[in-house]
Scaffold this motif. Structure first.
Motif, mmCIF file in Angstrom:
data_model
loop_
_atom_site.group_PDB
_atom_site.id
_atom_site.type_symbol
_atom_site.label_atom_id
_atom_site.label_comp_id
_atom_site.label_asym_id
_atom_site.label_seq_id
_atom_site.Cartn_x
_atom_site.Cartn_y
_atom_site.Cartn_z
ATOM 1 N N GLU A 289 3.523 -2.445 0.788
ATOM 2 C CA GLU A 289 4.806 -3.063 0.504
ATOM 3 C C GLU A 289 5.741 -2.994 1.700
ATOM 4 O O GLU A 289 6.612 -3.852 1.860
ATOM 5 C CB GLU A 289 5.437 -2.378 -0.711
ATOM 6 N N ASP B 97 0.085 -2.660 -12.224
ATOM 7 C CA ASP B 97 0.017 -2.609 -10.764
ATOM 8 C C ASP B 97 -1.425 -2.426 -10.296
ATOM 9 O O ASP B 97 -1.775 -2.853 -9.202
ATOM 10 C CB ASP B 97 0.851 -1.437 -10.242
ATOM 11 N N PRO C 115 -2.826 -7.728 -9.569
ATOM 12 C CA PRO C 115 -2.758 -6.280 -9.355
ATOM 13 C C PRO C 115 -3.859 -5.839 -8.415
ATOM 14 O O PRO C 115 -4.835 -6.580 -8.168
ATOM 15 C CB PRO C 115 -2.988 -5.718 -10.766
ATOM 16 N N MET D 296 3.958 3.793 -11.636
ATOM 17 C CA MET D 296 3.004 2.692 -11.643
ATOM 18 C C MET D 296 2.466 2.472 -13.047
ATOM 19 O O MET D 296 2.443 3.377 -13.868
ATOM 20 C CB MET D 296 1.830 2.985 -10.710
ATOM 21 N N ARG E 107 -0.301 1.713 -1.769
ATOM 22 C CA ARG E 107 0.520 0.619 -2.269
ATOM 23 C C ARG E 107 1.873 0.586 -1.554
ATOM 24 O O ARG E 107 2.358 -0.465 -1.158
ATOM 25 C CB ARG E 107 0.720 0.741 -3.771
#
Length: 296
Positions: A294, A135, A169, A1, A290
């Protein structure tokens, strides 16, 4: 990241988020620091360097020198090297100046960050973020942690910058769960025994960044990273005195170094706490949350 930590002054990166920075750098993440000023109004602790401190409670001439700025820049570069940061940047090539504490004459300086046009400063932060493509972006909460005008403006400028990006982000702010704050005061009462050190009383009002535990969305707990955070704080010797398990600033008030930091993910536009599509709350690591998003 790739993570960007946005702070108001040199030393804030190590004081507020040093553990998280060191943790992520050590595990191979790409970590960057953006500082909005060079801390020109800082109060200097070492007696042999106090000649660099500007006189208190006096207006600042527009063309007056800022003798502390270069030293604090050097301290910043030394500190982030200890933390493992990839790059450190001063916002807009030093266009903004430390405003000083609320109500002080230095806030009237034409380059004072807290008084700068928010649209202009947020555009400068947004330009940096567009180039960095992070990110995750981390800064203070809406109170600036403890109410410093530059911290508040840093939050405002960063939130507006993140909200303006087409591909936003994740945006996090630094907070402290109330249970940690209570534990830290109890620990300090036992361990911070130096005569010059001030330990907050158990019933003293907490900083506004102290929140209910349920409001915390993410934590970093890493004993190995603490050593690097301590090393970074020691580089900021004009501003920080580091002792065994805690530090003080020029006011001698003790703050525990407990190898843990907490954060709240918020929506940069509304300022409300972000709610995961998978869970309404919870304390989880950034990378795991995260990944879950996703997959959703």
């Amino acid at each position: 990241m790739r993570l960007v930590f946005v702070h108001a002054h040199p030393d804030d990166e190590s004081l507020w988020t040093g553990l998280a920075i060191a943790h992520h750098a050590a595990r191979g993440d790409d970590v960057h620091v953006l500082t909005c000023t060079l801390g020109e109004e800082g109060e200097v602790i070492p007696a042999e360097l106090r000649h660099l401190q500007l006189p208190a409670d006096q207006p600042r001439a527009v063309d007056a020198a800022d003798p502390l700025a270069d030293l604090r820049r050097d301290e910043l570069h030394s500190a982030v090297k200890e933390l493992g940061v990839s790059t450190v940047t001063v916002l807009a090539d030093g266009a903004y100046r430390d405003s000083g504490m609320a109500g002080t004459p230095s806030a009237a300086h034409p380059r004072a960050f807290a008084g700068a046009d928010l649209a202009v400063s947020s555009d400068a932060v947004a330009a940096y973020l567009r180039a960095a493509e992070p990110d995750i972006v981390v800064t203070y909460d809406a109170h600036g942690g403890y109410g410093h005008p530059d911290h508040i403006r840093t939050h405002q400028a960063t939130a507006a910058a993140v909200a303006s990006l087409p591909d936003r982000p994740a945006f996090y702010t630094v907070v402290t769960p109330r249970s940690w704050a209570v534990e830290d005061r109890a620990w300090l009462a036992i361990h911070a025994t130096r005569p010059e050190v001030v330990v907050p009383a158990p019933d003293e009002t907490f900083l506004p960044s102290v929140v209910d535990d349920a409001a915390v969305t993410h934590t970093v707990v890493d004993g190995a990273a603490l050593e690097r955070q301590v090393a970074a704080l020691q580089r900021h010797r004009t501003q920080v005195s580091v002792y065994d398990g805690y530090y003080t600033l020029s006011n001698n008030v003790a703050t525990r170094l407990a190898a843990r930091e907490a954060f709240q993910r918020i929506d940069p536009g509304s300022g409300s706490r972000w709610l995961s599509r998978r869970s309404s709350c919870g304390i989880r690591g950034w990378s795991r949350e995260r990944a879950a998003d996703e997959r959703a």
